[in-house]
Structures are given as structure tokens and as C-alpha cells.
Write a protein that holds these residues in place. Sequence first.
Motif, PDB file in Angstrom:
ATOM      1  N   TRP A   4       0.854  -1.191   0.000  1.00 27.40           N
ATOM      2  CA  TRP A   4       0.000   0.000   0.000  1.00 27.40           C
ATOM      3  C   TRP A   4       0.892   1.244   0.000  1.00 27.40           C
ATOM      4  O   TRP A   4       1.747   1.386   0.872  1.00 27.40           O
ATOM      5  N   ILE A   5       0.720   2.113  -0.968  1.00 28.11           N
ATOM      6  CA  ILE A   5       1.355   3.434  -0.917  1.00 28.11           C
ATOM      7  C   ILE A   5       0.296   4.369  -0.329  1.00 28.11           C
ATOM      8  O   ILE A   5      -0.766   4.574  -0.928  1.00 28.11           O
ATOM      9  N   LEU A   6       0.599   4.874   0.867  1.00 31.89           N
ATOM     10  CA  LEU A   6      -0.424   5.612   1.614  1.00 31.89           C
ATOM     11  C   LEU A   6      -0.252   7.126   1.509  1.00 31.89           C
ATOM     12  O   LEU A   6       0.872   7.628   1.408  1.00 31.89           O
ATOM     13  N   ASN A   7      -1.366   7.819   1.543  1.00 36.48           N
ATOM     14  CA  ASN A   7      -1.392   9.285   1.722  1.00 36.48           C
ATOM     15  C   ASN A   7      -0.729  10.084   0.604  1.00 36.48           C
ATOM     16  O   ASN A   7      -0.253  11.189   0.826  1.00 36.48           O
ATOM     17  N   ILE A  49       4.210   2.031   2.194  1.00 32.08           N
ATOM     18  CA  ILE A  49       5.105   3.163   1.912  1.00 32.08           C
ATOM     19  C   ILE A  49       4.299   4.403   2.254  1.00 32.08           C
ATOM     20  O   ILE A  49       3.177   4.554   1.744  1.00 32.08           O
ATOM     21  N   ASP A  50       4.822   5.255   3.123  1.00 29.31           N
ATOM     22  CA  ASP A  50       4.057   6.463   3.466  1.00 29.31           C
ATOM     23  C   ASP A  50       4.506   7.633   2.602  1.00 29.31           C
ATOM     24  O   ASP A  50       5.641   8.089   2.699  1.00 29.31           O
ATOM     25  N   ALA A  51       3.618   8.099   1.747  1.00 29.84           N
ATOM     26  CA  ALA A  51       3.937   9.205   0.833  1.00 29.84           C
ATOM     27  C   ALA A  51       3.308  10.513   1.316  1.00 29.84           C
ATOM     28  O   ALA A  51       3.078  11.432   0.520  1.00 29.84           O
ATOM     29  N   LYS A  52       3.043  10.586   2.598  1.00 32.12           N
ATOM     30  CA  LYS A  52       2.361  11.769   3.148  1.00 32.12           C
ATOM     31  C   LYS A  52       3.060  13.071   2.752  1.00 32.12           C
ATOM     32  O   LYS A  52       4.279  13.210   2.888  1.00 32.12           O
ATOM     33  N   GLY A  53       2.282  13.995   2.242  1.00 31.54           N
ATOM     34  CA  GLY A  53       2.824  15.302   1.859  1.00 31.54           C
ATOM     35  C   GLY A  53       3.557  15.306   0.528  1.00 31.54           C
ATOM     36  O   GLY A  53       4.071  16.330   0.099  1.00 31.54           O
TER      37      GLY A  53
END
Length: 429
Positions: A4-7, A49-53
Motif C-alpha cells: 500500500w502506498i499511503l497518503n 510506503i508512506d507518501a504523506k505530503g
Amino acid sequence: MSTWILNGQVWNEAAEQLEVKHVRVENGVIAAIASGADGLPDTAGHETIDAKGMLLSAGFIDMHVHLREPGFEYKEDIASGTRSAARGGFTTIACMPNTRPVIDTPETIKYVLDKAATEGIVRVLPYAAITKNELGRELTDFAALKEAGAIGFTDDGVGVQNAQMMKDAMSLAASMNMPIIAHCEDDTLVVGAAVTEGKFAQKHGLKGIPNESEAIHVGRDVLLAEATGVHYHVCHVSTEQSVRLIRLAKSVGVKVTAEVCPHHLILSDEDIPSLDANWKMNPPLRTPRDVQAVIEGLEDGTLDMIVTDHAPHSAEEKARGMLLAPFGITGFETAFPLMYTHFVKNGKWPLGFLLKRMTTDPARVFGLPTGSLAVGAPADVTIVDLEGEREVDPQAFASKGKNTPFGGWKLNGWPVLTMVNGAVVWSEL
Ligand SMILES: NC(=O)N[C@@H](CC(=O)O)C(=O)O
Ligand SMILES: [Zn+2]
Ligand SMILES: [Zn+2]
């Protein structure tokens, strides 16, 4: 395996804005896209993977690059060139055949494809030469080259001087539904010149490369394309006259498409500070009037896509100076930050316009399955930090080529993660 690639901030074309999305990748394809408005998905049992911002985009596509293999590995090779591409956020690149030997046989196409499969980290699509050894004398075996995996024919590095040769190439390519990709340059008009005709050449007493040397081939070739019905694609458009001719040809239904490079959209001959060969490329930096014309051409769709024409050379070669050094600058690792900073951050274009010209437009023109974030599409993804500012440091490039006029420029929009076919091939997230 599933990730999951998140945000991620994903551009919504209809709403013309960024929206938070979560993207699930499985078995190399995009398996699901969830709206950020619905909260976080259940990620138990999945990698994340957190792509936040950060911007989350389809991987960038570059239809004009030089990987220098075989033969010029001291300038670049498939391992270093594809690493450089990945750092620039590119997931698909199309490489030019002006290598040593020239990519003009099925064996050389196979060599490049095998190397790309074993040592490359992004998708590599090879072009084959139009003429044997790019000498303009004899056509290559188009059918065998297509069969081996060539995606189009080009003698990039030189123009095809003979009109009958070009017409024969176009007829043959049209009959097998393959494109002709043209480096437009009349040899007789450029002898002994390294920079454009214009203020810089005048100031230094240099012979200039005239705009007609490019446009004369564009004019000839759109007529031949009309006569033969081929898909004709113009390389690295740099002049007002070429834009005008392509616009006219498109308006009467000629199957012509075209590309433009970041340096021709951002720099003119008046920006060249000295006789430093890092400012030498072919076609050369043109006048401010030409820069305005190629920008307008890209904006109105006359020019279809942005390509880098990544052309690495060794430091020793570039140290020979403006007149003697080879033409070409590296492009992969500065392309998106340059375009983002200059055109999007400065408010000239919506982000979606830039993304389109680097993803869906090249995919459309060359019929590629990649270029969009859509369920079922190959999971080629780029994550970009739009905020952070960094200075261009050529010595830190993954490319062997450090030859760029953009060293020291402060830019935003740096890619931080690149995924090809569901696998992370580069990350500093
Ligand atoms: N663009 C360049 O200045 N150089 C290219 C050749 C080319 O793209 O025509 C190269 O192979 O170095
Ligand atoms: Zn070229
Ligand atoms: Zn090129």
C-alpha cells in the motif's frame, strides 16, 4: 506480494487539484486506488510506503535518451544510465542508437534488451537506426529490427540528408506501422558552428547554427510524412520556424508529433555565461524568441511531450572547450525539478499539465501501456517531494555524465522514490 502506498497527493484532472489517495500495488500492477477521504485502508499483511505530503504520480516517460551502450561505456552504460533515470523519476526510457556499433542489427537490439533486463532498473525501449551505421547510405532491415524489439527508427545524432532515403524509410515504416523519429539538421548549413546564430555567437565572433538548419528538415519531412502516411516524430524541437511548420502540418492532418527538452524551454543563447562546453548541445540553445515559441508550442499541443535528450559525455571531452567538445548535456536528474520550479511553482502551468506532458502524452503518442495511475495498469510510480529545495550537484549524479549547465541551481520538486513494475528501484524516502 502487495504494497500500500499511503497518503499520496494524486492529481485529479477533472477537479484540477491534488487529492489524497492510497494506492495498492500487487503482482506488478495497480490493484486498487482508495480515496483519502475514506480514511486509511486495512494494511494488515501488506507492506506500506508512506507518501504523506508528497506527490504521487505515474512514473515519468522519457522518449529520447542516450545510454551509450554498447561502445561508449566511459560516458554512460545501461546500469548507470537507468539509475540516473530512476533518480529523476523516470520509469520508461527510449534509447537512441548512436552507439558503437550503431544499433542497426537485431543482434545489437538484443544486446541492449538483454543488458537492460539484467543490469537496468527501469524499462528500456530501444530505437534502431534508419540507415546502416547512421551513414545515410543504406536502409537497415526494418522488419528484422522490429521483430527483435525496436520501437521505432531514427538516426539521432545526425539528420538523414537524402530526401529519397527518408521517403523510402517512411514508406517502409508506414507499411509496418512503425514511427520514424527524426533528428532534423541539414549538414550543409551547420559546418564549423557550435552555438546558435544570435547574440552569444556575435559577441564571441563565432559562426552560428541557423534556425533553418533544423526547420528545413522539418518542412521537408512533414511533406514526406503526408505523402507516405507514416507516423513522423520530430526530435528536440528548438526553433520558432519548426514549431510553425509542425502546427501547420498538424492542422492539415499530417501524422506528426514532436518533443521538446527542458533546456530549450528554460535557457536561451543569452544565458550562456562563457565558452564553457556544458552549455553546448545539439540543437543549440536558441534565442529568447525561440524559447517563447517552443513554450507556446508545448502549451497549445503542437509539441506533444517533454524529453530530456540525456546526452552524457566525459569530463575530459567537455574540457575541450566550446568549439571542440561533443554536443550534449545530461538530463535525467534535473528534468522534473527544473520544469516544476520554472513552470509550475512560478504559477505558469497547473501541475497536471506538466505531468501529462511527461506521462500520458508520451504513452499516447507511442502506444505504451504505462503512463497512468489506473487500476490494472503496470505499477510504475514516482513519488516527488514538491516542497524541499535542493541545489543541483552534478558530482552527486548517478549518471557518469556530470555535464550540465544547471549546476548550483536551487530547485524544488525532487523525486524521492521510483517504482517499476511494483518494485521500488530507488528510494530516499
Ligand atoms: N543532443 C546532443 O547534443 N547530443 C546527442 C546527439 C543528439 O541528440 O542529436 C549525443 O548523442 O550526444
Ligand atoms: Zn538529436
Ligand atoms: Zn539525442
